[in-house]
Design a protein around this motif. Structure first.
Motif, short mmCIF file in Angstrom:
data_model
loop_
_atom_site.label_atom_id
_atom_site.label_comp_id
_atom_site.label_asym_id
_atom_site.label_seq_id
_atom_site.Cartn_x
_atom_site.Cartn_y
_atom_site.Cartn_z
N MET A 395 48.44 46.46 63.82
CA MET A 395 48.96 45.10 63.95
C MET A 395 48.82 44.33 62.64
SD MET A 395 50.47 44.68 66.74
CE MET A 395 50.77 42.93 66.51
N GLU A 396 47.72 44.56 61.93
CA GLU A 396 47.56 43.90 60.62
C GLU A 396 48.59 44.42 59.63
OE1 GLU A 396 44.22 43.10 57.12
OE2 GLU A 396 43.62 44.12 58.99
N ILE A 397 48.85 45.73 59.68
CA ILE A 397 49.88 46.28 58.79
C ILE A 397 51.24 45.68 59.10
CG2 ILE A 397 51.14 48.39 58.14
CD1 ILE A 397 48.60 49.96 58.53
N LEU A 398 51.57 45.59 60.39
CA LEU A 398 52.87 45.02 60.78
C LEU A 398 52.98 43.56 60.35
CD1 LEU A 398 53.21 46.58 64.34
CD2 LEU A 398 54.59 47.13 62.35
N GLN A 399 51.90 42.81 60.45
CA GLN A 399 51.93 41.41 60.05
C GLN A 399 52.13 41.25 58.54
OE1 GLN A 399 48.22 39.97 61.59
NE2 GLN A 399 48.89 40.09 63.72
N MET A 498 51.52 54.39 49.95
CA MET A 498 51.00 53.70 51.12
C MET A 498 49.52 53.36 50.95
SD MET A 498 53.11 52.84 53.50
CE MET A 498 51.94 52.51 54.82
N LEU A 499 48.75 54.27 50.39
CA LEU A 499 47.34 53.99 50.13
C LEU A 499 47.19 52.78 49.20
CD1 LEU A 499 45.94 57.62 49.65
CD2 LEU A 499 45.25 56.01 51.44
N LYS A 500 48.02 52.75 48.17
CA LYS A 500 47.97 51.65 47.21
C LYS A 500 48.39 50.34 47.87
CE LYS A 500 49.77 50.18 42.73
NZ LYS A 500 50.71 50.52 41.60
N ALA A 501 49.46 50.37 48.68
CA ALA A 501 49.94 49.15 49.34
C ALA A 501 48.91 48.62 50.33
CB ALA A 501 51.27 49.44 50.05
N CYS A 502 48.26 49.50 51.07
CA CYS A 502 47.22 49.07 52.03
C CYS A 502 46.02 48.46 51.30
CB CYS A 502 46.77 50.25 52.89
SG CYS A 502 48.02 50.80 54.08
N GLU A 503 45.70 49.03 50.16
CA GLU A 503 44.57 48.49 49.39
C GLU A 503 44.92 47.13 48.80
OE1 GLU A 503 41.67 49.74 45.62
OE2 GLU A 503 43.42 50.97 46.14
N GLU A 504 46.13 47.01 48.23
CA GLU A 504 46.54 45.75 47.62
C GLU A 504 46.66 44.63 48.64
OE1 GLU A 504 50.17 46.74 45.68
OE2 GLU A 504 49.18 47.52 43.86
N ASN A 505 47.03 44.97 49.87
CA ASN A 505 47.19 43.96 50.91
C ASN A 505 45.95 43.82 51.80
OD1 ASN A 505 50.18 42.97 50.84
ND2 ASN A 505 50.30 45.18 50.50
N ILE A 507 44.23 45.67 53.86
CA ILE A 507 44.24 46.08 55.27
C ILE A 507 42.81 46.45 55.67
CG2 ILE A 507 45.21 47.67 56.95
CD1 ILE A 507 47.23 45.74 55.67
N ILE A 508 42.29 45.79 56.70
CA ILE A 508 40.89 45.95 57.13
C ILE A 508 39.98 45.78 55.91
CG2 ILE A 508 39.27 47.36 58.46
CD1 ILE A 508 41.73 46.49 60.00
N ASN A 509 40.21 44.67 55.21
CA ASN A 509 39.41 44.31 54.02
C ASN A 509 39.48 45.37 52.92
OD1 ASN A 509 38.45 41.87 55.20
ND2 ASN A 509 36.96 43.05 56.39
N GLY A 510 40.60 46.10 52.86
CA GLY A 510 40.78 47.11 51.82
C GLY A 510 40.10 48.42 52.09
N GLU A 511 39.51 48.58 53.28
CA GLU A 511 38.76 49.79 53.61
C GLU A 511 39.59 50.81 54.37
OE1 GLU A 511 35.29 48.62 55.70
OE2 GLU A 511 34.42 47.50 54.01
N TYR A 512 40.80 50.43 54.80
CA TYR A 512 41.61 51.35 55.60
C TYR A 512 42.22 52.44 54.73
CZ TYR A 512 45.57 53.15 58.27
OH TYR A 512 46.48 53.97 58.89
N LEU A 513 42.05 53.69 55.14
CA LEU A 513 42.64 54.83 54.45
C LEU A 513 43.82 55.35 55.26
CD1 LEU A 513 39.46 56.79 53.24
CD2 LEU A 513 40.93 55.26 51.91
N PHE A 514 45.00 55.14 54.76
CA PHE A 514 46.22 55.52 55.46
C PHE A 514 46.32 57.03 55.62
CE2 PHE A 514 50.58 57.08 55.00
CZ PHE A 514 51.16 56.51 56.12
N ASN A 515 46.65 57.47 56.84
CA ASN A 515 46.92 58.87 57.13
C ASN A 515 48.12 58.92 58.06
OD1 ASN A 515 46.92 61.60 58.04
ND2 ASN A 515 44.75 61.75 57.51
#
Length: 587
Positions: A395-399, A498-505, A507-515
């Motif tokens: 949900m955070e990613i979608l937002q 995707m890893l870079k985009a999740c870190e820059e945004n 996601i879960i305070n930058g701790e989420y590792l996309f898989n």
């Protein structure tokens, strides 16, 4: 006057007249170049007369070297020497450009391998000449194919030279690649390398040491030229060199339905197999796998890796593949167990070895397979990994999805909405979406299953992709998400972005590792929670067996929690019911 003296005088007169005529033609030819530096032109004319050269077509690189020495003997300043040499080149380049307008000229200046010195500023392609107009490093410009070394090696270097020129557009990168190729060419001539395709790891290690001893920096970049040269040599060989130490799959023109274009296998290496008999059998086996079986390349190469590791084990034992016994298989199986490999991976390794030895039996390398693998196989128990993505995470990613690059937004939605494999998303084509009645559908090629599947998709995703396809002008047979070369988007690139985009945004305070595969579990679990049958989920995901689908459904913890909550919601099952005041049964 005697007759013979009269004849001699007539010959001298004719020679003088002929020389004057040749000189006049040379002057006209040079003046036609349109070069304004009269002083430099006059100096060039003097030199050519001294060399008895009457045509610009006779000017070449060795003459250019002699001209530079001639100028240095006259004690000209370096600036003047460079100026005069530049005019020499301009005159020659103009003549080549004029000749390339005629059929005879094209044949004369055709850029092809010759046992001579080739000078890149005299290339017949004017665009290529411009690329090297400001380059002063002679190691990049001068290619000596008169060296005392095998013709095959020189032709391989020549082919690689042309490929580097055509492939690399960036000037610095092109220069670095050409410098690396020159160093590699020099090394090969010094160490009597006859065929780049037959290079062994020991020779590559020697080249690395040679670079260090020569004080060459950036050895990694220089080492990369080996793979580049070897690939060009393999692809350009008149016949497929089956004995080469590395095979490049592009040469085989395999059917695209066998390839995973989002994660392509480019080559197969035999260098790790040292014993010539083992390597010969391994090459024969892979020739059979690639040419006869029709299996997916990823399956073949994964099996080959198991076989290659086993052959390396045998070589450490001082054995060839034909000398293997049941005892050696037993010892290898024990070694695998000590590495604590999961039963499924353990069985795959042994099965690959069994497949290889069955091939050897059929091809009569051995009389019969010398072991029974079933004695060593382990029982495989399905292992379930709870991999569904938490609601809060997606949900955070979608937002925050609007902050992601456009292509990543669309690719992520295919994971979250449809549960596609990342390889399937990366290889989607423009004709993937269609309507059938009131429903929207997607057609996906499953590389892993070598078949198409068609499943319904949300209306919103369909509309988003319609806009995306139109905006980017994507044709029906084109990849929707493309790499820099126009091919399928690479899986590793998608994951890294995707890893870079999740870190820059954050996601879960930058701790989420996309898989990407976690979303496939998520979709399966959501379906199951909404009472969709296991068989329907299986078909939607594109599985063959229910057992595989069960591993994707992360239902047990949630189902147990719900059952637990329902059980204890009844008063008679409440743990506190027996704790009422005065209850003699309470303990």
């Amino acid at each position: 006057m005697p007759v013979f003296m009269l004849q001699q005088a007539e010959v001298q007169t004719e020679t003088k007249e002929a020389n004057e005529k040749r000189q006049q033609l040379l002057v006209e030819e040079i003046n036609a170049s349109g070069i304004a530096d009269a002083v430099a032109l006059n100096r060039l004319k003097e030199f050519l007369r001294a060399e008895a050269v009457w045509r610009i077509s006779d000017m070449d690189y060795p003459m250019r070297v002699r001209y530079e020495k001639y100028l240095n003997r006259l004690n000209y300043a370096k600036v003047s020497v460079r100026r005069y040499i530049k005019v020499f080149d301009l005159v020659k380049q103009h003549e080549i450009a004029q000749q390339m307008k005629t059929l005879a000229g094209k044949q004369r200046y055709q850029w092809k391998y010759q046992n001579t010195i080739l000078f890149l500023p005299y290339h017949p392609d004017g665009d290529i000449v411009k690329q090297f107009a400001v380059t002063r490093q002679m190691a990049v410009l001068v290619w000596d194919f008169k060296k005392e070394c095998p013709e095959l090696l020189k032709r391989q270097v020549f082919d690689t030279l042309n490929k580097v020129i055509d492939t690399y557009k960036n000037r610095n990168m092109k220069r670095n690649k050409l410098l690396a190729l020159q160093n590699f060419y020099t090394f090969c001539t010094q160490h009597q390398i006859e065929d780049v395709g037959m290079l062994e790891q020991s020779q590559i290690d020697l080249f690395e040491s040679w670079l260090r001893d020569a004080g060459v920096s950036a050895t990694d970049k220089h080492l990369s030229i080996i793979g580049f040269c070897r690939r060009i040599s393999f692809e350009n060989a008149e016949r497929i060199p089956w004995d080469a130490t590395v095979w490049y799959l592009e040469r085989f023109h395999l059917k695209m339905d066998r390839m995973n274009e989002s994660n392509p296998v480019g080559s197969i290496s035999f260098m790790e197999i040292q014993h010539p008999d083992n390597r010969k059998i391994a090459q024969a086996y892979m020739k059979y796998e690639l040419g006869i079986t029709g299996q997916a390349i990823s399956t073949i190469t994964r099996r080959y890796l198991c076989i290659r590791n086993f052959l390396e084990f045998l070589e450490q034992e001082g054995l060839t593949a034909t000398e293997c016994t049941a005892l050696h298989i037993k010892r290898y199986a024990k070694l695998l167990l000590e590495k604590q490999i999961e039963p499924k991976g353990y069985n795959e390794r042994l099965s690959g070895i069994g497949h290889f030895y069955k091939f050897m039996e059929v091809r009569q390398y051995i009389k019969r397979v010398p072991f029974r693998l079933e004695y060593h196989m382990q029982k495989v128990h399905p292992v379930h990994h709870d991999r569904s993505v938490e609601y809060e995470v997606y949900m955070e990613i979608l937002q925050k999805l609007y902050k992601f690059p456009e292509h990543l937004r669309c690719m992520f939605l295919h994971l979250w909405c449809v549960g596609l494999r990342a390889s399937e998303v990366c290889t989607l084509k423009g004709n993937a979406y269609y309507r059938q009645g009131d429903d929207c559908w997607i057609q996906v090629y499953q590389v892993k299953m070598k078949s198409y599947k068609r499943v319904p998709i949300p209306e919103g995703l369909y509309q988003i992709m319609e806009v995306y396809l139109k905006r980017h002008g994507i044709q029906a047979d084109s990849y929707i998400f493309q790499n820099a070369k126009g091919g399928a988007f690479l899986y590793q690139t998608f994951r890294n972005q995707m890893l870079k985009a999740c870190e820059e945004n954050r996601i879960i305070n930058g701790e989420y590792l996309f898989n990407s595969h976690d979303y496939r579990h998520t979709v399966a679990t959501m379906f199951y929670d909404n009472q969709v049958s296991l068989q329907s989920i299986r078909d939607y995901l594109g599985h063959t067996y229910d057992e595989m689908t069960r591993q994707y459904i992360d239902y047990m913890p949630r189902k147990l929690a719900e059952a637990n909550e329902e059980f204890f919601s009844h008063k008679e099952n409440n743990l506190a019911a027996c704790l009422k005041k005065g209850d003699t049964n309470a303990e």
